[in-house]
Write a protein that holds these residues in place. Structure first.
Motif, PDB file in Angstrom:
ATOM      1  N   GLU A  45      60.173 112.558  35.636  1.00 37.30           N
ATOM      2  CA  GLU A  45      59.279 112.100  34.569  1.00 37.30           C
ATOM      3  C   GLU A  45      58.770 110.714  34.937  1.00 37.30           C
ATOM      4  O   GLU A  45      59.546 109.843  35.328  1.00 37.30           O
ATOM      5  CB  GLU A  45      60.021 112.118  33.237  1.00 37.30           C
ATOM      6  N   ALA A 104      59.442 117.737  28.341  1.00 38.33           N
ATOM      7  CA  ALA A 104      60.089 116.686  29.129  1.00 38.33           C
ATOM      8  C   ALA A 104      61.176 116.064  28.253  1.00 38.33           C
ATOM      9  O   ALA A 104      61.169 116.224  27.026  1.00 38.33           O
ATOM     10  CB  ALA A 104      59.059 115.650  29.553  1.00 38.33           C
ATOM     11  N   VAL A 157      54.593 114.486  34.815  1.00 33.99           N
ATOM     12  CA  VAL A 157      55.845 115.016  35.339  1.00 33.99           C
ATOM     13  C   VAL A 157      55.580 115.595  36.718  1.00 33.99           C
ATOM     14  O   VAL A 157      54.656 116.391  36.895  1.00 33.99           O
ATOM     15  CB  VAL A 157      56.454 116.099  34.409  1.00 33.99           C
TER      16      VAL A 157
END
Length: 192
Positions: A95, A79, A54
């Motif tokens: 992401e 996430a 991320v």
């Protein structure tokens, strides 16, 4: 390859779920992101093990300074589309999934594909002190590679921005940076 580097913070997880937070310069290229972590590094190991990372965009420069001075525990959130975590203080996060890699003895090139992007708050820019903290964190990450006189002159220049525009968060982060530089300076003196 686009040579413009943007300073971000990358969060990854090990195969067994341990999070890792690391400042990293990234390149945006062909709709994706190029990462070039040094060998050895937990970031590299984690991405190769899980295929995910991320990218966090933030204005709390304490994270940059903290990570290079041994303060790597920051509030995290899951996430949304990949198995991983993001920084709770991120203004936005992206992401990523590993799409392609090129090995290198020092810095492998990881081409990361965008999976999901979220904006949490507007990024209004850095003040001079925040920019100085980011530069100071980069300097700390390279202390072993730089001559002491370069470190001293860079710190003196960055101190001007801290003195003129820092708020409490930047003063805290700058304190960590100056402490790390002083500790490194002490160890340099002891070796000579």
């Amino acid at each position: 390859m686009n040579d413009v580097i943007f300073e971000t913070v990358i969060t990854t997880q090990s195969a067994d779920g341990r999070p890792h937070v690391a400042p990293m310069g990234v390149r945006y290229q062909d709709g994706g992101v190029v990462l070039m972590p040094f060998k050895p590094s937990a970031t590299l190991d984690n991405i190769l093990a899980t295929g995910a990372a991320v990218l966090n965009v933030l204005s709390d420069t304490r994270v940059f300074a903290g990570c290079v001075t041994g303060r790597k525990t920051w509030p995290l959130l899951p996430a949304e589309k990949i198995t991983g975590v993001r920084l709770a203080c991120a203004l936005s996060h992206l992401e990523l999934r590993l799409a392609e890699q090129s090995d290198d003895a020092q810095r492998p090139v990881l081409h990361m594909a965008r999976v999901h992007a979220v904006s949490h708050a507007p990024f209004i820019g850095f003040n001079r002190a925040q920019a100085a903290v980011v530069e100071g964190a980069i300097l700390v990450s390279r202390l072993r590679m730089l001559p002491p006189d370069k470190v001293i002159s860079e710190m003196a220049y960055l101190q001007i921005a801290i003195d003129k525009t820092a708020g409490p968060e930047e003063h805290e982060a700058w304190g960590w940076i100056t402490e790390a530089v002083a500790q490194h300076g002490t160890s340099l003196k002891e070796k000579s």
